[in-house]
Design a protein around this motif. Structure first.
Motif, PDB file in Angstrom:
ATOM      1  N   ALA A 133      41.367  35.205  46.970  1.00 45.92           N
ATOM      2  CA  ALA A 133      42.054  35.848  45.853  1.00 45.92           C
ATOM      3  C   ALA A 133      41.438  37.202  45.494  1.00 45.92           C
ATOM      4  CB  ALA A 133      42.033  34.933  44.634  1.00 45.92           C
ATOM      5  N   TYR A 134      40.153  37.396  45.799  1.00 45.19           N
ATOM      6  CA  TYR A 134      39.468  38.655  45.481  1.00 45.19           C
ATOM      7  C   TYR A 134      39.642  39.719  46.567  1.00 45.19           C
ATOM      8  CZ  TYR A 134      37.064  36.157  41.758  1.00 45.19           C
ATOM      9  OH  TYR A 134      36.776  35.432  40.623  1.00 45.19           O
ATOM     10  N   ALA A 147      35.761  41.262  43.598  1.00 45.75           N
ATOM     11  CA  ALA A 147      34.969  40.508  42.620  1.00 45.75           C
ATOM     12  C   ALA A 147      33.846  41.440  42.175  1.00 45.75           C
ATOM     13  CB  ALA A 147      34.385  39.255  43.254  1.00 45.75           C
ATOM     14  N   THR A 175      31.795  32.561  46.296  1.00 41.26           N
ATOM     15  CA  THR A 175      32.817  33.125  45.413  1.00 41.26           C
ATOM     16  C   THR A 175      34.205  33.015  46.032  1.00 41.26           C
ATOM     17  OG1 THR A 175      31.119  34.636  44.620  1.00 41.26           O
ATOM     18  CG2 THR A 175      33.368  35.182  44.024  1.00 41.26           C
ATOM     19  N   THR A 218      37.668  31.989  47.001  1.00 40.78           N
ATOM     20  CA  THR A 218      38.630  31.075  46.397  1.00 40.78           C
ATOM     21  C   THR A 218      40.038  31.527  46.762  1.00 40.78           C
ATOM     22  OG1 THR A 218      39.293  29.956  44.354  1.00 40.78           O
ATOM     23  CG2 THR A 218      38.830  32.312  44.183  1.00 40.78           C
ATOM     24  N   ALA A 221      44.067  31.530  45.583  1.00 41.01           N
ATOM     25  CA  ALA A 221      44.891  31.430  44.376  1.00 41.01           C
ATOM     26  C   ALA A 221      46.214  32.114  44.655  1.00 41.01           C
ATOM     27  CB  ALA A 221      44.193  32.084  43.185  1.00 41.01           C
ATOM     28  N   ARG A 261      46.314  37.583  42.691  1.00 41.67           N
ATOM     29  CA  ARG A 261      45.143  38.379  43.066  1.00 41.67           C
ATOM     30  C   ARG A 261      44.156  38.360  41.915  1.00 41.67           C
ATOM     31  NH1 ARG A 261      43.955  38.243  47.784  1.00 41.67           N
ATOM     32  NH2 ARG A 261      45.874  37.628  48.731  1.00 41.67           N
ATOM     33  N   ALA A 262      42.873  38.357  42.246  1.00 43.68           N
ATOM     34  CA  ALA A 262      41.822  38.280  41.238  1.00 43.68           C
ATOM     35  C   ALA A 262      40.914  39.498  41.353  1.00 43.68           C
ATOM     36  CB  ALA A 262      41.006  36.999  41.440  1.00 43.68           C
ATOM     37  N   GLY A 263      40.013  39.628  40.406  1.00 44.05           N
ATOM     38  CA  GLY A 263      39.039  40.703  40.434  1.00 44.05           C
ATOM     39  C   GLY A 263      39.533  41.943  39.724  1.00 44.05           C
TER      40      GLY A 263
END
Length: 97
Positions: free
Chosen positions: A18-19, A27, A42, A44, A46, A49-51
């Motif tokens: 996701a990062y 991240a 870290t 993961t 999902a 999108r993350a970060g």
């Protein structure tokens, strides 16, 4: 006491993370390893999108005390690469001391 610069994640090929956006980690800081394996803790997956889109990931902590880049469980490499090693997302810069 001045804080040292955290090593940058130069490249991450774990596209399913996701990062990860275009092989760049977003991240703010990742954690690497457990005492016996240099995996990216870290990582993961999902559906979103993350970060932080404007940030490039750094190594916040590394638990691989036997790595030549590790001093007091802190990475001293100028930068690292992250990607799949077999079926695990690992720090590909890890080098046994």
């Amino acid at each position: 006491m001045d804080m040292p610069d955290m090593p940058i994640v130069n490249k991450c090929t774990a596209d399913s993370c996701a990062y990860n956006q275009e092989h760049t980690c977003h991240a703010l800081a990742i954690t690497v390893g457990e005492p016996t394996h240099p995996q990216c803790d870290t990582f993961t997956t999902a559906s979103v999108r993350a970060g932080v889109a404007s940030a490039t990931g750094h190594v916040g902590a590394c638990h691989m005390g036997d790595c030549q880049h590790n001093v007091d469980l802190e990475c001293q490499a100028p930068g690292i690469s992250v990607g799949f090693h077999e079926n695990t997302v690992d720090c590909l810069t890890y080098q046994p001391a």
